[in-house]
Design an enzyme around this catalytic site. Structure first.
Site, PDB file in Angstrom:
ATOM      1  N   ASN A   1      -4.136   5.774  -1.339  1.00  0.00           N
ATOM      2  CA  ASN A   1      -3.357   6.184   0.010  1.00  0.00           C
ATOM      3  C   ASN A   1      -2.827   7.416   0.256  1.00  0.00           C
ATOM      4  OD1 ASN A   1      -4.302   3.788   1.214  1.00  0.00           O
ATOM      5  ND2 ASN A   1      -2.587   2.661   0.697  1.00  0.00           N
TER       6      ASN A   1
ATOM      7  N   HIS B   1      -1.682  -3.160  -5.722  1.00  0.00           N
ATOM      8  CA  HIS B   1      -2.409  -2.834  -4.410  1.00  0.00           C
ATOM      9  C   HIS B   1      -3.646  -3.177  -4.321  1.00  0.00           C
ATOM     10  CE1 HIS B   1      -3.628   0.446  -1.522  1.00  0.00           C
ATOM     11  NE2 HIS B   1      -3.670  -0.401  -0.833  1.00  0.00           N
TER      12      HIS B   1
ATOM     13  N   GLU C   1      -4.774  -1.326  -7.666  1.00  0.00           N
ATOM     14  CA  GLU C   1      -3.740  -0.225  -8.232  1.00  0.00           C
ATOM     15  C   GLU C   1      -2.503  -1.295  -8.749  1.00  0.00           C
ATOM     16  OE1 GLU C   1      -3.998   3.965  -5.904  1.00  0.00           O
ATOM     17  OE2 GLU C   1      -2.893   2.230  -4.818  1.00  0.00           O
TER      18      GLU C   1
ATOM     19  N   SER D   1       0.746  -1.105   0.133  1.00  0.00           N
ATOM     20  CA  SER D   1      -0.118   0.024   0.078  1.00  0.00           C
ATOM     21  C   SER D   1       0.878   1.128  -0.090  1.00  0.00           C
ATOM     22  CB  SER D   1      -0.829   0.201   1.204  1.00  0.00           C
ATOM     23  OG  SER D   1      -0.324   0.040   2.315  1.00  0.00           O
TER      24      SER D   1
END
Length: 283
Positions: free
Chosen positions: A190, A140, A152, A119
């Site tokens: 994130n 991700h 991702e 992440s």
């Protein structure tokens, strides 16, 4: 390149979720963990999740049994040598991931793509651990994996077009929507999401509002499905802290400094849902 055999390293929540959706898509999965009890819990967790889907008439008993039959747990890394694609799903610790990737690099077959489910950790930095960096990429996934549609796909500076194409196709095969992003701290989700959570923790720390009020403000005022503090508990406060630490270190910008309350809760072992205690208490 069709993925027929998938190796997963790490039988935690993320590895378990990736194994479930991949096996449900018809891919044979070998999931590795050093801890035999973690492997047993992973299989039991997947079985329970599938039973719930059967009870809700979302899948048949035949689908359930077929999915379970395609999942094998092991404490031996050697069986992953036959995998077409390997996903490292260990904790968000650079040194742990680097150590795992070094071991995987020794046993994987030449054409195998290796992905790190991370992440926040730099894909370019992790790729330097491998001799064949062009076949390394980031994926991700979001928690809980079976329910979350986005993945991702993170391209490091040496990641090949071939690895990108194979990974995007794999993500689609297991029912996910991939977005391609270049390597950058926190990637997209994130970098936006966790600083917002961190700011909510600052609000609580400073006594601006109660946890309930902060969460209600964002669910009703911003139409978020879940308040930031409840979301932090779901993600895991240790994971939130790790991401903020990476953002703060790599950007060198004080706006990313982790809230003191976040650090204290992690130090106290109050990590959210997984420990039954975070900003809220869970039974």
């Amino acid at each position: 390149m069709k993925i027929e055999a998938l190796g997963i390293i790490g039988a935690g929540q993320m590895g378990s979720g990736i194994a479930q959706v991949s096996a449900a898509a018809g891919i044979d999965v070998i999931i590795y963990d050093l801890n035999a009890s973690s492997v047993e819990r992973m299989v039991s967790s997947i079985e329970l999740n599938l039973d719930r889907l059967v009870a809700k008439d979302k899948i048949s008993w035949q689908d359930r049994d077929g999915t379970l039959a395609r999942i094998v747990g092991t404490t031996d890394l050697a069986p992953l040598a036959g995998a077409d694609f390997i996903i490292e799903a260990a904790t968000e610790d650079v040194r742990i991931k680097q150590s795992i990737l070094q071991d995987v690099g020794q046993i994987r077959k030449a054409e195998c793509i290796i992905a790190s489910n991370t992440s926040s950790v730099s894909i370019t930095k992790l790729a330097a651990t491998l001799k064949d960096a062009p076949n390394f990429i980031g994926m991700h996934f979001f928690n809980p994996v079976p329910a979350m549609g986005l993945v991702e796909i993170i391209r490091g500076i040496r990641t090949s077009d071939h690895a990108v194409a194979v990974t995007i196709e794999f993500a689609k095969t297991i029912g996910k929507t991939p977005i391609l992003v270049n390597n950058s701290p926190g990637f997209v989700v994130n970098r936006v999401l966790v600083p917002m959570i961190n700011e909510a923790i600052f609000l609580l720390q400073e006594g601006v509002a109660s946890k309930e009020a902060i969460d209600a403000a964002m669910t009703m005022g911003a139409n978020h499905p879940l308040g930031p503090l409840k979301l932090a508990d779901l993600i895991g406060l240790d994971t939130c802290l790790a991401i903020m630490t990476v953002l703060h270190r790599d950007f060198g910008d004080s706006k990313y400094r982790p809230a003191k309350l976040l650090q204290e809760m992690v130090d106290a072992g109050q990590l959210g849902r997984k420990t039954s205690q975070g900003f809220y208490t869970y039974q």
